[in-house]
Design a protein around this motif. Structure first.
Motif, short mmCIF file in Angstrom:
data_model
loop_
_atom_site.label_atom_id
_atom_site.label_comp_id
_atom_site.label_asym_id
_atom_site.label_seq_id
_atom_site.Cartn_x
_atom_site.Cartn_y
_atom_site.Cartn_z
N ALA A 137 9.75 54.35 -20.58
CA ALA A 137 8.76 54.88 -19.63
C ALA A 137 9.33 54.87 -18.21
N HIS A 138 9.98 53.76 -17.85
CA HIS A 138 10.55 53.59 -16.51
C HIS A 138 11.54 54.72 -16.20
N GLN A 162 5.43 74.79 -7.61
CA GLN A 162 4.94 73.41 -7.58
C GLN A 162 5.36 72.69 -8.86
N VAL A 163 5.48 71.36 -8.73
CA VAL A 163 5.98 70.54 -9.84
C VAL A 163 5.00 69.39 -10.09
N GLY A 164 4.61 69.21 -11.35
CA GLY A 164 3.69 68.12 -11.70
C GLY A 164 4.18 67.35 -12.91
N LEU A 165 3.42 66.32 -13.24
CA LEU A 165 3.68 65.47 -14.41
C LEU A 165 2.43 65.49 -15.27
N VAL A 166 2.60 65.55 -16.59
CA VAL A 166 1.45 65.55 -17.50
C VAL A 166 1.28 64.17 -18.13
N VAL A 167 0.09 63.58 -17.92
CA VAL A 167 -0.25 62.31 -18.56
C VAL A 167 -1.37 62.56 -19.56
N ASP A 168 -1.49 61.66 -20.53
CA ASP A 168 -2.57 61.81 -21.50
C ASP A 168 -3.46 60.58 -21.45
N ARG A 188 -7.59 49.28 -19.86
CA ARG A 188 -7.17 50.34 -20.79
C ARG A 188 -6.71 51.58 -20.01
N LEU A 189 -7.45 51.96 -18.98
CA LEU A 189 -7.09 53.14 -18.19
C LEU A 189 -5.79 52.90 -17.43
N ASP A 190 -5.60 51.69 -16.92
CA ASP A 190 -4.34 51.38 -16.22
C ASP A 190 -3.15 51.42 -17.17
N PHE A 191 -3.35 50.99 -18.40
CA PHE A 191 -2.25 51.01 -19.38
C PHE A 191 -1.97 52.42 -19.89
N GLN A 192 -2.92 53.34 -19.72
CA GLN A 192 -2.69 54.72 -20.16
C GLN A 192 -2.12 55.59 -19.03
N ILE A 193 -2.88 55.72 -17.94
CA ILE A 193 -2.41 56.63 -16.89
C ILE A 193 -1.93 55.92 -15.64
N GLY A 194 -2.50 54.75 -15.36
CA GLY A 194 -2.01 54.00 -14.20
C GLY A 194 -0.52 53.70 -14.34
N TRP A 195 -0.10 53.43 -15.56
CA TRP A 195 1.30 53.16 -15.88
C TRP A 195 2.23 54.22 -15.26
N PHE A 196 1.81 55.48 -15.32
CA PHE A 196 2.68 56.58 -14.87
C PHE A 196 2.32 57.11 -13.48
N TYR A 201 2.26 56.83 -6.44
CA TYR A 201 1.41 56.70 -5.26
C TYR A 201 1.64 55.39 -4.51
N TYR A 202 2.00 54.36 -5.27
CA TYR A 202 2.10 53.02 -4.65
C TYR A 202 3.47 52.37 -4.85
N GLY A 203 4.38 53.04 -5.58
CA GLY A 203 5.72 52.49 -5.76
C GLY A 203 5.80 51.29 -6.68
N GLU A 204 4.70 51.00 -7.37
CA GLU A 204 4.64 49.83 -8.27
C GLU A 204 3.83 50.20 -9.51
N TYR A 205 4.03 49.41 -10.57
CA TYR A 205 3.15 49.52 -11.73
C TYR A 205 1.81 48.86 -11.40
N PRO A 206 0.73 49.22 -12.11
CA PRO A 206 -0.56 48.58 -11.85
C PRO A 206 -0.46 47.06 -11.98
#
Length: 411
Positions: A137-138, A162-168, A188-196, A201-206
């Protein structure tokens, strides 16, 4: 070309498809461009534009060139970031004069977890599920950021795309008002989309991931953080279904990724009724209200334009049913009505949703499930020359897009 004619005939204004890395660089290394691959995609892009259909192009949808896996362990090796950038550069250079909407990586969560923990997708590894998924993932996050940075520096002014990333993400609804269940749903939400998204946005994992995974979670260097910051023009969201979430201390029989979250995913209301009608895949229930909630959540948390890049449901492939019954996909029509109404509600709530893509145009190869599940708006007859037959949902979409009936009010 017949399929592109069909897209135009149905009235769709955009088509999302993926480029295969191996078709551009067969060895994945970026040493020699495969001209046949470039021609193949040029033909698709030009045919779409000729019919007034905007191409939305994904660079990576889980198909890594085999040589990169065999020679350097693929996504587990930091070098892959550079190789992905070379591949992205070749695509921007070859197609970016016409393609204005780019997605770097589709669902990096699935590559990481299903590839390196659950082991149902390539490369099918589960030997070191406490380390490898987070490393894979990293490197995907950094590969995305590197490709974005390259586009900004080299192509943005000239091409204007424009360039984006797709998360699920499944929506995670707390199973009760208990603080433990609410915390589990947020986790659960942090482990799904916060992870990516959090790193961009913050330079860190949740924080919750850092707390629970500790040293198993890689860290971003100061140099990494510079390239990560705001490295996307839009968020692509793939969403199909939702779950109730309750806190549990022991997750029995789950793989490591789920165990560390200490939560249970529940598919029934308190009274025992299913959360929604069930589609063919065991994980897919029809829960339209979840899409409104996840769009509002992403919009409020990350304040970036959103495209719903996948949304749909599947039927079981059934040789015993006559064709006309397979084509009359009433549940899929209900699905799209409900979920599109949810998108409209989220926009009214203030979510900046720029577009919506149904998954999928055609019945297709569904990874570990092969051809047993049919997601298409158009039925593909696998036994008779791959003939195409639009389903009721295709005709419904066609009327909806052409502003025919007031579709959302019908049911």
């Amino acid at each position: 070309m017949e399929d592109i004619d069909l897209i135009a005939k149905l009235g769709f204004g955009a088509y999302r498809f993926s480029i295969s890395w191996s078709r551009i660089f067969p060895d994945g290394l970026g040493t020699k461009v495969n001209d046949e691959g470039i021609t193949f995609y040029n033909n698709i892009i030009n045919a779409l534009l000729d019919r007034g259909i905007q191409p939305y192009v994904t660079l990576y949808h889980w198909d890594l060139p085999l040589h990169l896996h065999e020679s350097m362990a693929g996504w587990l090796n930091k070098q892959i970031i550079e190789y992905f950038a070379l591949y992205a550069d070749a695509c921007f250079a070859s197609f970016g004069d016409r393609v204005k909407n780019w997605i770097t990586i589709n669902e990096p969560l699935q590559t990481a977890i299903n590839g390196y923990d659950v082991a149902v997708f390539a490369p099918g590894r589960s030997e070191n599920s406490q380390i490898e998924p987070y490393l894979a993932a990293h490197h995907q996050i950094l590969a995305h950021a590197k490709a974005f940075s390259l586009y900004q520096r080299k192509y943005k002014d000239k091409q204007g795309g424009q360039v984006g990333l797709v998360v699920d993400c499944e929506w995670a609804e707390a199973n009760s008002n208990k603080i433990e269940d609410k915390s589990a749903a947020a986790r659960r939400l942090d482990f799904q989309i916060g992870w990516f998204l959090h790193p961009l946005y913050y330079g860190e994992y949740p924080e919750v991931m850092r707390e629970r995974l500790g040293d198993q979670l890689p860290t971003f260097s100061e140099e990494d953080k510079k390239i990560l910051f705001n490295a996307l023009h839009f968020i692509g969201l793939n969403h199909y279904t939702s779950r109730f979430i309750s806190h549990v201390r022991e997750c029995t029989g789950e793989n490591y990724y789920y165990k560390v979250q200490e939560m249970e995913r529940i598919v029934e209301w308190e009274g025992g009724e299913a959360i929604g009608e069930k589609a063919a895949s065991e994980w897919l229930y029809v829960v339209p209200w979840g899409l409104r909630k996840i769009l509002n959540y992403v919009s409020q948390k990350y304040a970036t334009p959103i495209f719903v890049t996948e949304n749909g449901m599947d039927d079981e492939d059934n040789d015993n049913l006559p064709l006309h019954e397979m084509l009359d996909d009433k549940l899929r029509v209900r699905y799209f009505k409900g979920y599109l109404a949810s998108v409209a509600q989220a926009i009214k709530d203030g979510a900046d949703v720029r577009g919506y893509f149904a998954w999928s145009l055609l019945d297709n190869f569904e990874w570990a499930q092969g051809y047993t599940k049919r997601f298409g708006l158009v039925y593909v007859d696998y036994k008779n020359g791959l003939n195409r037959h639009p389903k009721s949902s295709a005709y419904w979409f066609s009327r909806f897009l052409k502003g025919g009936e007031n579709e959302g009010k019908e049911e």
